[in-house]
Write an enzyme that holds these catalytic residues in place. Structure first.
Site, PDB file in Angstrom:
ATOM      1  N   TYR A 162     -19.128  -4.526  -5.384  1.00 33.51           N
ATOM      2  CA  TYR A 162     -19.623  -4.153  -4.058  1.00 33.51           C
ATOM      3  C   TYR A 162     -20.830  -3.233  -4.191  1.00 33.51           C
ATOM      4  O   TYR A 162     -20.828  -2.351  -5.060  1.00 33.51           O
ATOM      5  CB  TYR A 162     -18.596  -3.355  -3.266  1.00 33.51           C
ATOM      6  CG  TYR A 162     -17.218  -3.932  -3.131  1.00 33.51           C
ATOM      7  CD1 TYR A 162     -16.167  -3.107  -2.780  1.00 33.51           C
ATOM      8  CD2 TYR A 162     -16.943  -5.276  -3.361  1.00 33.51           C
ATOM      9  CE1 TYR A 162     -14.876  -3.594  -2.647  1.00 33.51           C
ATOM     10  CE2 TYR A 162     -15.661  -5.780  -3.232  1.00 33.51           C
ATOM     11  CZ  TYR A 162     -14.629  -4.930  -2.883  1.00 33.51           C
ATOM     12  OH  TYR A 162     -13.351  -5.420  -2.749  1.00 33.51           O
TER      13      TYR A 162
ATOM     14  N   ASP B 142       0.873  -1.179   0.000  1.00 36.94           N
ATOM     15  CA  ASP B 142       0.000   0.000   0.000  1.00 36.94           C
ATOM     16  C   ASP B 142       0.910   1.229   0.000  1.00 36.94           C
ATOM     17  O   ASP B 142       1.935   1.241   0.682  1.00 36.94           O
ATOM     18  CB  ASP B 142      -0.892  -0.001   1.256  1.00 36.94           C
ATOM     19  CG  ASP B 142      -2.132   0.875   1.102  1.00 36.94           C
ATOM     20  OD1 ASP B 142      -3.244   0.371   1.296  1.00 36.94           O
ATOM     21  OD2 ASP B 142      -1.970   2.076   0.751  1.00 36.94           O
TER      22      ASP B 142
ATOM     23  N   GLY C 151     -25.023  13.399 -10.061  1.00 34.33           N
ATOM     24  CA  GLY C 151     -24.454  12.064 -10.308  1.00 34.33           C
ATOM     25  C   GLY C 151     -25.101  10.970  -9.488  1.00 34.33           C
ATOM     26  O   GLY C 151     -24.903   9.781  -9.771  1.00 34.33           O
ATOM     27  N   ASP C 152     -25.879  11.344  -8.479  1.00 33.92           N
ATOM     28  CA  ASP C 152     -26.506  10.309  -7.657  1.00 33.92           C
ATOM     29  C   ASP C 152     -27.565   9.555  -8.454  1.00 33.92           C
ATOM     30  O   ASP C 152     -28.348  10.175  -9.172  1.00 33.92           O
ATOM     31  CB  ASP C 152     -27.190  10.926  -6.437  1.00 33.92           C
ATOM     32  CG  ASP C 152     -26.236  11.039  -5.268  1.00 33.92           C
ATOM     33  OD1 ASP C 152     -26.502  11.849  -4.369  1.00 33.92           O
ATOM     34  OD2 ASP C 152     -25.209  10.329  -5.266  1.00 33.92           O
TER      35      ASP C 152
ATOM     36  N   LYS D  98     -13.608   1.545 -13.184  1.00 33.17           N
ATOM     37  CA  LYS D  98     -14.059   0.206 -12.763  1.00 33.17           C
ATOM     38  C   LYS D  98     -14.529  -0.580 -13.981  1.00 33.17           C
ATOM     39  O   LYS D  98     -14.218  -1.759 -14.147  1.00 33.17           O
ATOM     40  CB  LYS D  98     -15.174   0.314 -11.720  1.00 33.17           C
ATOM     41  CG  LYS D  98     -14.698   0.799 -10.361  1.00 33.17           C
ATOM     42  CD  LYS D  98     -13.639  -0.123  -9.765  1.00 33.17           C
ATOM     43  CE  LYS D  98     -13.131   0.360  -8.426  1.00 33.17           C
ATOM     44  NZ  LYS D  98     -12.016  -0.459  -7.906  1.00 33.17           N
TER      45      LYS D  98
ATOM     46  N   ASN E 229     -22.947  -0.951  -1.140  1.00 40.39           N
ATOM     47  CA  ASN E 229     -22.397   0.136  -0.311  1.00 40.39           C
ATOM     48  C   ASN E 229     -21.823  -0.402   0.996  1.00 40.39           C
ATOM     49  O   ASN E 229     -22.589  -0.701   1.916  1.00 40.39           O
ATOM     50  CB  ASN E 229     -23.486   1.186  -0.052  1.00 40.39           C
ATOM     51  CG  ASN E 229     -23.745   2.018  -1.282  1.00 40.39           C
ATOM     52  OD1 ASN E 229     -24.127   1.509  -2.341  1.00 40.39           O
ATOM     53  ND2 ASN E 229     -23.502   3.320  -1.167  1.00 40.39           N
TER      54      ASN E 229
ATOM     55  N   ASN F  96     -18.974   9.664   1.752  1.00 43.04           N
ATOM     56  CA  ASN F  96     -19.988   8.626   1.930  1.00 43.04           C
ATOM     57  C   ASN F  96     -20.900   8.914   3.129  1.00 43.04           C
ATOM     58  O   ASN F  96     -20.531   9.576   4.095  1.00 43.04           O
ATOM     59  CB  ASN F  96     -19.310   7.258   2.098  1.00 43.04           C
ATOM     60  CG  ASN F  96     -18.587   6.800   0.836  1.00 43.04           C
ATOM     61  OD1 ASN F  96     -17.487   6.301   0.895  1.00 43.04           O
ATOM     62  ND2 ASN F  96     -19.199   6.991  -0.325  1.00 43.04           N
ATOM     63  N   LEU F  97     -22.098   8.363   3.047  1.00 49.87           N
ATOM     64  CA  LEU F  97     -23.160   8.670   4.004  1.00 49.87           C
ATOM     65  C   LEU F  97     -22.818   8.325   5.442  1.00 49.87           C
ATOM     66  O   LEU F  97     -22.880   9.197   6.326  1.00 49.87           O
ATOM     67  CB  LEU F  97     -24.448   7.946   3.602  1.00 49.87           C
ATOM     68  CG  LEU F  97     -25.637   8.128   4.559  1.00 49.87           C
ATOM     69  CD1 LEU F  97     -26.074   9.586   4.615  1.00 49.87           C
ATOM     70  CD2 LEU F  97     -26.809   7.233   4.136  1.00 49.87           C
TER      71      LEU F  97
ATOM     72  N   SER G  34     -17.480  -2.426  -8.414  1.00 50.46           N
ATOM     73  CA  SER G  34     -18.530  -1.668  -7.729  1.00 50.46           C
ATOM     74  C   SER G  34     -19.837  -1.731  -8.488  1.00 50.46           C
ATOM     75  O   SER G  34     -19.850  -1.803  -9.717  1.00 50.46           O
ATOM     76  CB  SER G  34     -18.077  -0.209  -7.593  1.00 50.46           C
ATOM     77  OG  SER G  34     -19.168   0.610  -7.237  1.00 50.46           O
TER      78      SER G  34
ATOM     79  N   THR H 165     -21.507   0.557  -9.074  1.00 54.32           N
ATOM     80  CA  THR H 165     -21.590   1.795  -9.858  1.00 54.32           C
ATOM     81  C   THR H 165     -21.538   1.505 -11.353  1.00 54.32           C
ATOM     82  O   THR H 165     -21.978   2.314 -12.171  1.00 54.32           O
ATOM     83  CB  THR H 165     -20.474   2.770  -9.416  1.00 54.32           C
ATOM     84  OG1 THR H 165     -20.817   4.090  -9.788  1.00 54.32           O
ATOM     85  CG2 THR H 165     -19.142   2.407 -10.025  1.00 54.32           C
TER      86      THR H 165
ATOM     87  N   TYR I  62     -14.404   7.728 -12.000  1.00 56.42           N
ATOM     88  CA  TYR I  62     -14.206   6.598 -11.077  1.00 56.42           C
ATOM     89  C   TYR I  62     -14.959   5.369 -11.607  1.00 56.42           C
ATOM     90  O   TYR I  62     -14.378   4.296 -11.752  1.00 56.42           O
ATOM     91  CB  TYR I  62     -14.709   6.944  -9.673  1.00 56.42           C
ATOM     92  CG  TYR I  62     -14.970   5.732  -8.829  1.00 56.42           C
ATOM     93  CD1 TYR I  62     -16.261   5.249  -8.642  1.00 56.42           C
ATOM     94  CD2 TYR I  62     -13.922   5.033  -8.248  1.00 56.42           C
ATOM     95  CE1 TYR I  62     -16.504   4.113  -7.894  1.00 56.42           C
ATOM     96  CE2 TYR I  62     -14.151   3.889  -7.494  1.00 56.42           C
ATOM     97  CZ  TYR I  62     -15.455   3.427  -7.323  1.00 56.42           C
ATOM     98  OH  TYR I  62     -15.696   2.293  -6.586  1.00 56.42           O
TER      99      TYR I  62
HETATM  100  C1  WQD Z   1     -25.165   7.054  -0.475  1.00 53.74           C
HETATM  101  C2  WQD Z   1     -26.456   7.878  -0.413  1.00 53.74           C
HETATM  102  C3  WQD Z   1     -26.252  10.098  -1.266  1.00 53.74           C
HETATM  103  C4  WQD Z   1     -23.577  11.616   1.812  1.00 53.74           C
HETATM  104  C5  WQD Z   1     -20.337   5.592  -3.857  1.00 53.74           C
HETATM  105  C6  WQD Z   1     -19.645   4.937  -5.038  1.00 53.74           C
HETATM  106  C7  WQD Z   1     -19.485   3.468  -4.782  1.00 53.74           C
HETATM  107  C8  WQD Z   1     -18.750   3.282  -3.507  1.00 53.74           C
HETATM  108  C9  WQD Z   1     -19.571   3.902  -2.371  1.00 53.74           C
HETATM  109  C10 WQD Z   1     -16.368   3.240  -3.596  1.00 53.74           C
HETATM  110  C11 WQD Z   1     -26.661   8.697  -1.662  1.00 53.74           C
HETATM  111  C12 WQD Z   1     -26.578  10.122   0.221  1.00 53.74           C
HETATM  112  C13 WQD Z   1     -24.382  10.777   1.064  1.00 53.74           C
HETATM  113  C14 WQD Z   1     -24.145  12.742   2.476  1.00 53.74           C
HETATM  114  C15 WQD Z   1     -26.285  12.109   1.625  1.00 53.74           C
HETATM  115  N1  WQD Z   1     -17.484   3.914  -3.588  1.00 53.74           N
HETATM  116  N2  WQD Z   1     -25.710  11.028   0.984  1.00 53.74           N
HETATM  117  N3  WQD Z   1     -25.491  12.945   2.361  1.00 53.74           N
HETATM  118  O1  WQD Z   1     -22.742   7.420  -3.895  1.00 53.74           O
HETATM  119  O2  WQD Z   1     -24.072   5.308  -3.311  1.00 53.74           O
HETATM  120  O3  WQD Z   1     -21.647   5.116  -3.767  1.00 53.74           O
HETATM  121  O4  WQD Z   1     -19.669   5.307  -2.660  1.00 53.74           O
HETATM  122  O5  WQD Z   1     -16.173   2.078  -3.518  1.00 53.74           O
HETATM  123  O6  WQD Z   1     -18.752   2.910  -5.842  1.00 53.74           O
HETATM  124  O7  WQD Z   1     -20.447   5.099  -6.192  1.00 53.74           O
HETATM  125  O8  WQD Z   1     -22.410   6.227  -1.686  1.00 53.74           O
HETATM  126  O9  WQD Z   1     -22.366   6.960   0.660  1.00 53.74           O
HETATM  127  O10 WQD Z   1     -21.758   8.636  -1.155  1.00 53.74           O
HETATM  128  O11 WQD Z   1     -24.124   7.944  -0.866  1.00 53.74           O
HETATM  129  O12 WQD Z   1     -27.502  12.334   1.520  1.00 53.74           O
HETATM  130  O13 WQD Z   1     -23.460  13.551   3.158  1.00 53.74           O
HETATM  131  O14 WQD Z   1     -26.354   8.809   0.664  1.00 53.74           O
HETATM  132  O15 WQD Z   1     -26.996  11.102  -1.945  1.00 53.74           O
HETATM  133  O16 WQD Z   1     -28.049   8.725  -1.945  1.00 53.74           O
HETATM  134  P1  WQD Z   1     -22.816   6.093  -3.238  1.00 53.74           P
HETATM  135  P2  WQD Z   1     -22.591   7.482  -0.717  1.00 53.74           P
END
Ligand code: WQD
Length: 340
Positions: A181, A34, A301-302, A157, A183, A203-204, A128, A130, A153
């Site tokens: 994967y 790494d 992009g969501d 993939k 989430n 991420n959320l 992913s 995605t 990104y």
């Molecule tokens: C999830 C949901 C947001 C943050 C991406 C990549 C995927 C993987 C995981 C790498 C969405 C909402 C998020 C916030 C919010 N990446 N959200 N407020 O976009 O589904 O996936 O990350 O491996 O490949 O595409 O994950 O956690 O960013 O978002 O409302 O502060 O939470 O709009 O609906 P995502 P996320």
């Protein structure tokens, strides 16, 4: 350790570190390379706190062919590679596409070029959901159409999956498993390892835990006007330890030559969709901690909703996500509290 050496690229990262622990538990000798571009050397201490033995680690950038070749020369008896090393921020990839293409593509190309020179036949690749974009039908299966990527990104993939498919055609003796994967969330139950977001979390769940910890003022919920029951986006949130265990199953499958084709693809999800607001409410219920939030505009992009059809992975791999969502949310909070 008797089952042989497994190279884990990106092994100090979130999924990588949890996979190192599960490989160790399964009797393998995981070896980490790494470059710490998106992780910390302290993760090695966390891994050791769980496994009780130090894990072999070298600071190598998979883009550096010569360093990688010297590493392969030193470790001639590796049985398989679990390849996690990649940049993974959707948003960052939009502003730094060249860096994402160079890093994510060249790293894989270097590994694939070196593998046959050292008799390494098996690779498990971190992909992913995605790649599916916004599926036309849900739940999404491995046969669901791949949609044009909505970020560099996602493009990397898809390109890496294409590279692996073409390599599989050219090299019948090479065995690949692509793991898509959904989430990943949560942390090891010991709270010794977990997600270490770089800066402001994209991420959320890490954003929720940092808000609960008072590091962030409030969670911004990106839109509640989607065509979903509560208007917020739906995702398939899978515990990182369940995900890690799936990698061990995939590596066993290749080493024991149980794979049916020399390249296979599996969705790794729970099969259940949860909305942003459900995750938020679930976190508050599981932890008893209120999380201030505000509904704001949608994030570019969501996609609206995606969750996995897990039938193929369940039946073919004999693997199923088992850790309940509530436990994942609690483990994420326990990890966050450990970081304070
Ligand atoms: C999830 C949901 C947001 C943050 C991406 C990549 C995927 C993987 C995981 C790498 C969405 C909402 C998020 C916030 C919010 N990446 N959200 N407020 O976009 O589904 O996936 O990350 O491996 O490949 O595409 O994950 O956690 O960013 O978002 O409302 O502060 O939470 O709009 O609906 P995502 P996320």
């Amino acid at each position: 350790m008797g089952k042989g050496k497994i190279l884990v690229t990106g092994g100090t990262g979130y999924i990588g570190s949890h996979t190192v622990v599960e490989l160790f538990n399964a009797g393998y000798e995981p070896i980490i390379i790494d470059n710490l571009s998106n992780s910390s050397i302290s993760v090695l201490d966390g891994i050791k706190a769980i496994t009780k033995v130090p894990v072999t680690y070298e600071n190598i950038d998979c883009k550096d062919y010569n360093s990688l070749e010297r590493f392969f020369e030193k470790h001639q008896d590796m049985k398989a590679i679990a390849h996690f090393a990649a940049y993974k921020s959707v948003g960052e990839s939009v502003s730094k596409p060249i860096s994402y293409y160079r890093n994510n593509i060249v790293s894989l190309l270097n590994l694939l070029q070196l593998m046959p020179n050292f008799g390494i036949k098996n690779i498990v690749f971190s992909s992913s959901c995605t790649v599916y974009g916004q599926p036309d039908e849900l739940p999404v299966t491995e046969q669901s159409p791949i949609k044009p990527a909505t970020s560099p990104y996602g493009s990397t993939k898809q390109m890496c999956e294409t590279i692996l498919n073409d390599a599989a055609i050219a090299n019948p003796e090479m065995n690949s498993i692509i793991l898509r994967y959904f989430n990943p969330i949560g942390a090891h139950s010991s709270a010794e390892i977990g997600e270490l977001p770089n800066g402001i979390p994209n991420n959320l769940l890490p954003y929720i835990t940092q808000t609960a910890a008072g590091i962030r003022e409030k969670l911004r919920v990106f839109g509640d006007d989607y065509n979903t029951p509560d208007g917020s986006c739906i995702r398939d949130y899978i515990n990182v330890v369940d995900l890690a265990k799936a990698h061990v199953v995939a590596i066993d499958r290749l080493i024991e030559e149980k794979n049916k084709k020399n390249i296979e693809v599996f969705n790794l999800g729970t099969g259940n969709g949860s909305s942003v607001l459900e995750i938020l409410n679930g976190f508050e219920s599981a932890t008893g901690v209120k999380v201030p939030y505000e509904i704001v505009e949608r994030r570019a992009g969501d996609i609206e909703k995606v969750w996995a059809d897990t039938t193929f992975a369940n039946q073919e791999l004999g693997w199923k996500a088992e850790i309940p969502l509530e436990e994942s949310l609690l483990s994420a909070w326990n990890w966050q509290k450990k970081l304070q």
